[in-house]
Design a protein around this motif. Structure first.
Motif, PDB file in Angstrom:
ATOM      1  N   ALA A  31       0.829  -1.203   0.000  1.00  0.00           N
ATOM      2  CA  ALA A  31       0.000   0.000   0.000  1.00  0.00           C
ATOM      3  C   ALA A  31       0.865   1.255   0.000  1.00  0.00           C
ATOM      4  O   ALA A  31       0.519   2.254  -0.655  1.00  0.00           O
ATOM      5  CB  ALA A  31      -0.930   0.001   1.208  1.00  0.00           C
ATOM      6  N   ILE A  32       1.974   1.217   0.727  1.00  0.00           N
ATOM      7  CA  ILE A  32       2.894   2.358   0.723  1.00  0.00           C
ATOM      8  C   ILE A  32       3.470   2.556  -0.667  1.00  0.00           C
ATOM      9  O   ILE A  32       3.544   3.686  -1.179  1.00  0.00           O
ATOM     10  CB  ILE A  32       4.014   2.150   1.754  1.00  0.00           C
ATOM     11  CG1 ILE A  32       3.434   2.180   3.178  1.00  0.00           C
ATOM     12  CG2 ILE A  32       5.103   3.210   1.602  1.00  0.00           C
ATOM     13  CD1 ILE A  32       4.448   1.863   4.266  1.00  0.00           C
ATOM     14  N   ALA A  33       3.874   1.462  -1.315  1.00  0.00           N
ATOM     15  CA  ALA A  33       4.418   1.552  -2.668  1.00  0.00           C
ATOM     16  C   ALA A  33       3.374   2.090  -3.638  1.00  0.00           C
ATOM     17  O   ALA A  33       3.671   2.939  -4.490  1.00  0.00           O
ATOM     18  CB  ALA A  33       4.919   0.177  -3.127  1.00  0.00           C
ATOM     19  N   ALA A  34       2.140   1.605  -3.509  1.00  0.00           N
ATOM     20  CA  ALA A  34       1.071   2.056  -4.400  1.00  0.00           C
ATOM     21  C   ALA A  34       0.813   3.544  -4.237  1.00  0.00           C
ATOM     22  O   ALA A  34       0.567   4.262  -5.214  1.00  0.00           O
ATOM     23  CB  ALA A  34      -0.196   1.261  -4.137  1.00  0.00           C
ATOM     24  N   GLU A  35       0.872   4.025  -3.000  1.00  0.00           N
ATOM     25  CA  GLU A  35       0.678   5.461  -2.748  1.00  0.00           C
ATOM     26  C   GLU A  35       1.740   6.283  -3.453  1.00  0.00           C
ATOM     27  O   GLU A  35       1.481   7.409  -3.908  1.00  0.00           O
ATOM     28  CB  GLU A  35       0.725   5.730  -1.237  1.00  0.00           C
ATOM     29  CG  GLU A  35       0.541   7.169  -0.843  1.00  0.00           C
ATOM     30  CD  GLU A  35      -0.887   7.661  -1.008  1.00  0.00           C
ATOM     31  OE1 GLU A  35      -1.095   8.895  -1.003  1.00  0.00           O
ATOM     32  OE2 GLU A  35      -1.805   6.816  -1.134  1.00  0.00           O
ATOM     33  N   ALA A  36       2.949   5.713  -3.556  1.00  0.00           N
ATOM     34  CA  ALA A  36       4.048   6.399  -4.227  1.00  0.00           C
ATOM     35  C   ALA A  36       4.043   6.181  -5.729  1.00  0.00           C
ATOM     36  O   ALA A  36       4.873   6.765  -6.436  1.00  0.00           O
ATOM     37  CB  ALA A  36       5.382   5.928  -3.640  1.00  0.00           C
ATOM     38  N   GLY A  37       3.128   5.319  -6.224  1.00  0.00           N
ATOM     39  CA  GLY A  37       3.048   5.060  -7.654  1.00  0.00           C
ATOM     40  C   GLY A  37       4.119   4.125  -8.169  1.00  0.00           C
ATOM     41  O   GLY A  37       4.480   4.169  -9.355  1.00  0.00           O
ATOM     42  N   ILE A  38       4.633   3.245  -7.277  1.00  0.00           N
ATOM     43  CA  ILE A  38       5.663   2.290  -7.677  1.00  0.00           C
ATOM     44  C   ILE A  38       5.297   0.919  -7.121  1.00  0.00           C
ATOM     45  O   ILE A  38       4.295   0.764  -6.425  1.00  0.00           O
ATOM     46  CB  ILE A  38       7.058   2.706  -7.157  1.00  0.00           C
ATOM     47  CG1 ILE A  38       7.030   2.838  -5.629  1.00  0.00           C
ATOM     48  CG2 ILE A  38       7.519   4.004  -7.806  1.00  0.00           C
ATOM     49  CD1 ILE A  38       8.391   3.179  -5.018  1.00  0.00           C
ATOM     50  N   THR A  39       6.115  -0.083  -7.417  1.00  0.00           N
ATOM     51  CA  THR A  39       5.903  -1.420  -6.881  1.00  0.00           C
ATOM     52  C   THR A  39       6.735  -1.593  -5.612  1.00  0.00           C
ATOM     53  O   THR A  39       7.663  -0.817  -5.336  1.00  0.00           O
ATOM     54  CB  THR A  39       6.322  -2.494  -7.890  1.00  0.00           C
ATOM     55  OG1 THR A  39       7.724  -2.367  -8.162  1.00  0.00           O
ATOM     56  CG2 THR A  39       5.540  -2.343  -9.199  1.00  0.00           C
ATOM     57  N   LYS A  40       6.405  -2.633  -4.844  1.00  0.00           N
ATOM     58  CA  LYS A  40       7.134  -2.871  -3.602  1.00  0.00           C
ATOM     59  C   LYS A  40       8.622  -3.137  -3.832  1.00  0.00           C
ATOM     60  O   LYS A  40       9.463  -2.593  -3.087  1.00  0.00           O
ATOM     61  CB  LYS A  40       6.480  -4.028  -2.830  1.00  0.00           C
ATOM     62  CG  LYS A  40       7.049  -4.209  -1.438  1.00  0.00           C
ATOM     63  CD  LYS A  40       6.139  -5.070  -0.567  1.00  0.00           C
ATOM     64  CE  LYS A  40       6.099  -6.508  -1.068  1.00  0.00           C
ATOM     65  NZ  LYS A  40       5.383  -7.388  -0.105  1.00  0.00           N
ATOM     66  N   PRO A  41       9.014  -3.947  -4.836  1.00  0.00           N
ATOM     67  CA  PRO A  41      10.455  -4.127  -5.055  1.00  0.00           C
ATOM     68  C   PRO A  41      11.191  -2.823  -5.354  1.00  0.00           C
ATOM     69  O   PRO A  41      12.330  -2.636  -4.917  1.00  0.00           O
ATOM     70  CB  PRO A  41      10.496  -5.080  -6.257  1.00  0.00           C
ATOM     71  CG  PRO A  41       9.215  -5.837  -6.190  1.00  0.00           C
ATOM     72  CD  PRO A  41       8.217  -4.854  -5.686  1.00  0.00           C
ATOM     73  N   ILE A  42      10.541  -1.925  -6.083  1.00  0.00           N
ATOM     74  CA  ILE A  42      11.185  -0.641  -6.364  1.00  0.00           C
ATOM     75  C   ILE A  42      11.287   0.189  -5.092  1.00  0.00           C
ATOM     76  O   ILE A  42      12.298   0.872  -4.843  1.00  0.00           O
ATOM     77  CB  ILE A  42      10.418   0.119  -7.459  1.00  0.00           C
ATOM     78  CG1 ILE A  42      10.526  -0.633  -8.795  1.00  0.00           C
ATOM     79  CG2 ILE A  42      10.959   1.541  -7.611  1.00  0.00           C
ATOM     80  CD1 ILE A  42       9.721  -0.013  -9.916  1.00  0.00           C
TER      81      ILE A  42
END
Length: 207
Positions: A31-42
């Motif tokens: 969810a944090i990654a999605a908020e930033a517009g990226i994937t979790k690995p990134i």
């Protein structure tokens, strides 16, 4: 190293702040990654891993709290009670306004990662040591060992009581501030020696 600039890291931490405050301290890394517009690995690539993200958030917010507290007891004017009240009020205001971030760092991240728990402990302990130095420098407690004991005790007491307060939002923060300030002042104001204590002190002096 493209994309790992300080500005990019700040933007990712801003996204983490938003989603944690909005969705609560149990929010997922995805969810944090999605908020930033990226994937979790990134997301992990920018911080090394989840622990790296935790540490970056801890440095950002715990150091901010410390920086806001430090002037209250190192530079603040007024008597002991007013300075204690000011410092405690600042702390309650900060964690009250950011309660999900507080719980994320002090409860979730610290429970999940021993390195973060140790890092957070070091940050908080440093504040206790600074307070002890102030107590000695101002002659409030000339004994450096006693100053260290009291400095760490005060910081731990305020942190633990504030943690309880967050779970009881109906309690007036002014009552919490007054109660904690009373304990601190009572511990620091010299008490007259009673007959038994005075006799023991004279005995130690003769020895």
């Amino acid at each position: 190293m493209r994309g790992r600039s300080p500005d990019r890291r700040r933007a990712l931490l801003d996204a983490a702040d938003r989603v944690i405050e909005r969705d609560g301290h149990e929010v997922s890394m995805a969810a944090i990654a999605a908020e930033a517009g990226i994937t979790k690995p990134i997301l992990y690539r920018h911080f090394g891993d989840k622990s790296g993200l935790y540490q970056a958030l801890a440095d950002r917010h715990v150091r901010t709290v410390i920086d806001r507290l430090r002037p209250q007891f190192t530079e603040g004017g007024g008597d002991l009670r007013s300075r204690a009240r000011a410092a405690i009020a600042v702390y309650l205001d900060l964690i009250g306004a950011n309660h999900n971030l507080y719980r994320f760092l002090f409860h979730r991240a610290s429970a999940e990662d021993s390195k973060i728990r140790s890092h957070m402990t070091t940050l908080v302990r440093g504040l206790g040591e600074e307070l002890a130095q102030v107590l000695v420098a101002e002659g409030v407690t000339p004994d450096p060992v006693r100053a260290q004991v009291l400095g760490h005790a005060f910081i731990g007491m305020v942190q633990t009581t504030a943690d309880w307060w967050l779970d009881h939002p109906g309690v007036d923060p002014g009552e919490v501030v007054d109660g904690l300030a009373e304990v601190i002042v009572a511990a620091l104001v010299p008490r007259p020696l009673g007959p038994r204590t005075a006799t023991a002190s004279r005995g130690r002096a003769r020895t």
